[in-house]
Design a protein around this motif. Structure first.
Motif, mmCIF file in Angstrom:
data_model
loop_
_atom_site.group_PDB
_atom_site.id
_atom_site.type_symbol
_atom_site.label_atom_id
_atom_site.label_comp_id
_atom_site.label_asym_id
_atom_site.label_seq_id
_atom_site.Cartn_x
_atom_site.Cartn_y
_atom_site.Cartn_z
ATOM 1 N N LEU A 34 0.829 -1.209 0.000
ATOM 2 C CA LEU A 34 0.000 0.000 0.000
ATOM 3 C C LEU A 34 0.868 1.265 0.000
ATOM 4 O O LEU A 34 0.616 2.209 -0.757
ATOM 5 C CB LEU A 34 -0.931 0.003 1.221
ATOM 6 N N ILE A 35 1.895 1.271 0.841
ATOM 7 C CA ILE A 35 2.758 2.460 0.921
ATOM 8 C C ILE A 35 3.483 2.666 -0.404
ATOM 9 O O ILE A 35 3.579 3.799 -0.909
ATOM 10 C CB ILE A 35 3.796 2.311 2.055
ATOM 11 N N LEU A 36 3.984 1.561 -0.986
ATOM 12 C CA LEU A 36 4.690 1.681 -2.268
ATOM 13 C C LEU A 36 3.790 2.301 -3.329
ATOM 14 O O LEU A 36 4.213 3.169 -4.098
ATOM 15 C CB LEU A 36 5.150 0.297 -2.746
ATOM 16 N N PHE A 37 2.520 1.846 -3.355
ATOM 17 C CA PHE A 37 1.596 2.400 -4.339
ATOM 18 C C PHE A 37 1.487 3.906 -4.192
ATOM 19 O O PHE A 37 1.571 4.656 -5.177
ATOM 20 C CB PHE A 37 0.210 1.760 -4.202
ATOM 21 N N TRP A 38 1.336 4.371 -2.954
ATOM 22 C CA TRP A 38 1.151 5.820 -2.760
ATOM 23 C C TRP A 38 2.436 6.599 -2.972
ATOM 24 O O TRP A 38 2.409 7.749 -3.402
ATOM 25 C CB TRP A 38 0.526 6.111 -1.392
ATOM 26 N N LEU A 39 3.586 5.960 -2.692
ATOM 27 C CA LEU A 39 4.847 6.633 -3.003
ATOM 28 C C LEU A 39 4.969 6.795 -4.518
ATOM 29 O O LEU A 39 5.377 7.840 -5.026
ATOM 30 C CB LEU A 39 6.036 5.831 -2.466
ATOM 31 N N LEU A 40 4.560 5.745 -5.232
ATOM 32 C CA LEU A 40 4.576 5.805 -6.695
ATOM 33 C C LEU A 40 3.683 6.949 -7.182
ATOM 34 O O LEU A 40 4.066 7.732 -8.053
ATOM 35 C CB LEU A 40 4.092 4.467 -7.255
ATOM 36 N N ALA A 41 2.492 7.066 -6.566
ATOM 37 C CA ALA A 41 1.580 8.136 -6.967
ATOM 38 C C ALA A 41 2.195 9.507 -6.685
ATOM 39 O O ALA A 41 2.030 10.451 -7.460
ATOM 40 C CB ALA A 41 0.247 7.991 -6.228
ATOM 41 N N THR A 42 2.919 9.614 -5.566
ATOM 42 C CA THR A 42 3.541 10.889 -5.234
ATOM 43 C C THR A 42 4.515 11.297 -6.324
ATOM 44 O O THR A 42 4.580 12.455 -6.735
ATOM 45 C CB THR A 42 4.318 10.768 -3.903
ATOM 46 N N SER A 73 -8.015 11.647 -10.920
ATOM 47 C CA SER A 73 -6.776 12.405 -11.095
ATOM 48 C C SER A 73 -6.470 13.214 -9.841
ATOM 49 O O SER A 73 -5.326 13.253 -9.366
ATOM 50 C CB SER A 73 -6.898 13.389 -12.256
ATOM 51 N N ARG A 74 -7.513 13.849 -9.293
ATOM 52 C CA ARG A 74 -7.298 14.669 -8.101
ATOM 53 C C ARG A 74 -6.859 13.808 -6.918
ATOM 54 O O ARG A 74 -5.995 14.202 -6.134
ATOM 55 C CB ARG A 74 -8.569 15.444 -7.752
ATOM 56 N N THR A 75 -7.456 12.604 -6.816
ATOM 57 C CA THR A 75 -7.096 11.730 -5.702
ATOM 58 C C THR A 75 -5.621 11.328 -5.787
ATOM 59 O O THR A 75 -4.884 11.413 -4.801
ATOM 60 C CB THR A 75 -7.975 10.470 -5.716
ATOM 61 N N LEU A 76 -5.189 10.906 -6.996
ATOM 62 C CA LEU A 76 -3.789 10.484 -7.132
ATOM 63 C C LEU A 76 -2.844 11.660 -6.904
ATOM 64 O O LEU A 76 -1.805 11.523 -6.269
ATOM 65 C CB LEU A 76 -3.552 9.858 -8.507
ATOM 66 N N HIS A 77 -3.205 12.844 -7.408
ATOM 67 C CA HIS A 77 -2.367 14.013 -7.181
ATOM 68 C C HIS A 77 -2.348 14.418 -5.710
ATOM 69 O O HIS A 77 -1.407 15.063 -5.256
ATOM 70 C CB HIS A 77 -2.848 15.193 -8.032
ATOM 71 N N GLY A 78 -3.415 14.046 -4.984
ATOM 72 C CA GLY A 78 -3.477 14.385 -3.561
ATOM 73 C C GLY A 78 -2.289 13.845 -2.787
ATOM 74 O O GLY A 78 -1.834 14.450 -1.809
ATOM 75 N N ALA A 79 -1.755 12.695 -3.228
ATOM 76 C CA ALA A 79 -0.599 12.105 -2.556
ATOM 77 C C ALA A 79 0.572 13.079 -2.552
ATOM 78 O O ALA A 79 1.376 13.092 -1.626
ATOM 79 C CB ALA A 79 -0.200 10.801 -3.238
ATOM 80 N N ARG A 80 0.658 13.922 -3.590
ATOM 81 C CA ARG A 80 1.785 14.846 -3.693
ATOM 82 C C ARG A 80 1.688 15.950 -2.645
ATOM 83 O O ARG A 80 2.646 16.695 -2.450
ATOM 84 C CB ARG A 80 1.832 15.489 -5.078
ATOM 85 N N HIS A 81 0.529 16.123 -2.032
ATOM 86 C CA HIS A 81 0.418 17.104 -0.948
ATOM 87 C C HIS A 81 0.511 16.413 0.396
ATOM 88 O O HIS A 81 1.262 16.838 1.263
ATOM 89 C CB HIS A 81 -0.902 17.874 -1.061
ATOM 90 N N SER A 82 -0.270 15.328 0.548
ATOM 91 C CA SER A 82 -0.367 14.699 1.871
ATOM 92 C C SER A 82 0.950 14.082 2.322
ATOM 93 O O SER A 82 1.348 14.261 3.474
ATOM 94 C CB SER A 82 -1.450 13.625 1.850
ATOM 95 N N ILE A 83 1.632 13.351 1.433
ATOM 96 C CA ILE A 83 2.837 12.649 1.878
ATOM 97 C C ILE A 83 3.976 13.605 2.224
ATOM 98 O O ILE A 83 4.554 13.514 3.305
ATOM 99 C CB ILE A 83 3.244 11.568 0.849
#
Lengths: 337, 278
Positions: free
Chosen positions: B25-33, B72-82
């Protein structure tokens, strides 16, 4: 033990003063300008209006002066006047505290019931599907954002299926009973309105579950770990050998011996519940301290923000103190100097 | 037969199922970031379709009230939250570890002052204090981050102090003092290197909780400001479009899965270090 309790009690006033000071400083020594909440944009250019507003709310004084005045007033139970409601903050907070307590207590009951049952089942059916499911339940509970869970459950249970009521403490058409305790469940009973009482309980189910889930998870993990250890002890074997039924062995012998740590974790979960209540109340239009705090923060209502933060801190401090003392009293093996 | 011949990937003993799910799960969101712009076919701020469309093949998670693509907004959200969570934890650990180490090592009045400040800060329900500070600082993610650092550093100060108190009693420290090392050298060379591990493990686990707190602040309007695709404020958009359930679905699942990832790892590590609970 008496010395420990005494020492904790003596420290209380100092901690409360610390809470007041920190809440005052953190919200005052910042660049946020309370004037924007009091004076309308158009009148900001009018120096007379601005000066009058500053004088009225005491904003023209120096910081130490304002602090001294604030603490002095606080001793007399005065927390200032809310910019938004224009009522005394202390009165607003007292008025809203019971709704929050009712929600938090309901969430605690839901959390403890689910948590203890799941923990016992998970330990008894150790390493089976039931155990894994309870672990997943616990993990989801501490991971899901309460404000999203609240919205999702409202949508499914209230809008789609219509099996549970929408936001609020009572049906929108119902006439609320006279306020005595501020607890809707108690006030309806005092007024002899049994149907309203059922309605109030009905309205508590969803928010209490939303708020209680994470607590249920924490409790179930703790109960499980303790039960696993105790179920392997010899006195359990003895009880079984003497022919006690499984229910009696598990509940009467094993669970009874896990009650001290369980009660402690329930006590400490209060912090989580107060934090979660802020968001749960916002979703469920619950007229408690949490939604008051959110309105205050959104509207830059500084007296209300400081007041709510102080009351939240003191309530939190008291419950932790009570839990610590209860733990020491209930567990004679704990020796604290 | 073929199954026996095929090379088997041997799973290391420590890599349990909870840990694998967590890392996944973390890897997926790091990838999205890193790669959100290449994972989506729409820009997060563009109006790309009719407003409030339910999920379809063109817009897998539908569109919001301004006709923007929710996925798109959800995946881009990772770039703010992480990045926000990492920043908050970084500063909270730096401040907390420094003050905690000083309190534990120097003791006396320094210890008293720092630890009373820690006690008082931890006396507040975290969300209430974060709200109060964020509101006073004004809206914006940076201010929300400062508020969260103020709420979070005492946790690490307490942890670090306990570590220092424990390590400084060990024999190698005594040996260093006896051989004439200065106070500073003892602290930096003999005590601190042995204190970091638990603090860093706990900090990593806390990233999920910080993401939750940041989203909560944004949800009530004290964090990210529109049109930033931040998960908390997207759920807030969803709350005002209550009957269009899909608007809040993506960001909600995003927070759930990333926090779940951290909690899975924490749970797995707990099993590993504390085999009694298995």
């Amino acid at each position: 033990m008496t010395r420990y309790i005494l020492r904790r009690l003596i420290a209380m006033p100092f901690l409360v003063l610390g809470i007041v000071t920190l809440a005052f400083l953190l919200t005052t020594v910042t660049k946020g300008d309370p004037l924007t909440a009091i004076v309308s944009d158009r009148q900001m250019n009018n120096p007379e209006v601005v000066a009058a507003a500053k004088a009225k709310w005491g904003l023209d004084r120096s910081l130490p002066e304002r602090y001294a005045i604030y603490v002095g007033n606080l001793f007399q139970g005065d927390m200032g006047t809310s910019f938004i409601t224009r009522r005394p903050v202390a009165q607003d907070v007292l008025h809203r505290l019971p709704a929050t307590m009712e929600l938090v207590i309901a969430a605690m009951i839901v959390g403890a019931t689910i948590g203890i049952s799941l923990g016992v089942l998970a330990a008894y059916f150790h390493n089976t599907a039931i155990d894994h499911a309870s672990r997943l339940f616990a993990l989801f509970g501490s991971s899901v954002p309460v404000f999203w869970l609240g919205l999702a459950l409202l949508y499914v249970f209230s809008v789609q299926w219509g099996v549970l009521p929408g936001p609020g403490r009572l049906d929108a058409r119902a006439v609320a009973p006279p306020t005595v305790t501020g607890f809707m469940t108690i006030d309806t009973l005092l007024a002899g309105e049994f149907r309203l009482f059922l309605d109030a309980v009905w309205h508590l189910i969803l928010p209490a579950f939303v708020l209680g889930w994470a607590v249920a998870g924490t409790i179930s993990r703790l109960v499980r770990a303790n039960m696993l250890e105790i179920l392997s002890r010899e006195f359990i074997l003895t009880a079984r050998a003497k022919g006690a039924g499984e229910f009696r062995v598990v509940v009467g012998h094993a669970l009874r011996n896990t009650m001290v740590p369980t009660l402690t974790v329930i006590g400490y979960s209060f912090a989580y519940l107060l934090t979660g209540a802020v968001l749960t109340e916002t979703i469920f239009s619950w007229p408690g301290m949490g939604s008051y705090a959110v309105d205050a923060a959104r509207g830059l209502d500084f007296p209300a923000i400081i007041g709510v933060t102080i009351v939240g801190g003191v309530v939190f401090l008291l419950t932790n103190l009570l839990t610590d003392i209860a733990y020491v009293v209930a567990n004679p093996r704990v020796r604290l100097g | 037969m073929t199954a026996q011949l095929a090379p088997r990937i041997v799973r290391p003993r420590w890599l349990t199922l909870p840990l694998m799910i967590g890392f996944g799960l973390i890897l997926f969101w790091l990838l999205a970031t890193v790669a959100a712009p290449w994972m989506t076919s729409y820009a997060p701020l563009d109006m790309v379709g009719r407003r409030l469309q339910p999920p379809s093949w063109d817009h897998l998670l539908g569109t919001d009230a301004l006709g923007r693509d929710v996925l798109s907004r959800t995946l881009h959200g990772a770039r703010h939250s992480i990045p926000i969570a990492v920043t908050v934890v970084f500063f909270a650990v730096s401040i907390g570890a420094l003050l905690g180490a000083l309190a534990g090592f120097i003791g006396g009045i320094v210890d008293t002052i720092i630890m009373r400040l820690v006690d008082v800060t931890l006396s507040f329900p975290p969300m209430l204090l974060a709200m109060a500070v964020a509101a006073s600082l004004g809206p914006g993610l940076e201010n929300a981050a400062i508020a969260m650092i103020i709420v979070w550093w005492p946790i690490y100060a307490r942890l670090m102090r306990a570590q220092v108190l424990e390590v400084r009693e060990r024999e190698h420290v005594e040996a260093a003092v006896a051989s004439g090392a200065t106070q500073t050298r003892v602290l930096t060379h003999h005590v601190l290197p042995l204190c970091w591990t638990p603090v860093l493990i706990s900090a990593t686990m806390d990233l999920g909780q910080v993401i939750l707190l940041a989203a909560s602040l944004s949800f009530i309007g004290l964090g990210a400001t529109p049109p930033t695709p931040e998960w908390g404020s997207m759920i807030s958009d969803g709350a005002s479009q209550f009957y269009s359930w899909w608007v809040a679905l993506g960001p909600g699942l995003a927070i759930l899965t990333i926090v779940l990832g951290f909690n899975f790892i924490g749970d797995g590590l707990h099993d590993y270090f504390d085999p009694r609970s298995k």
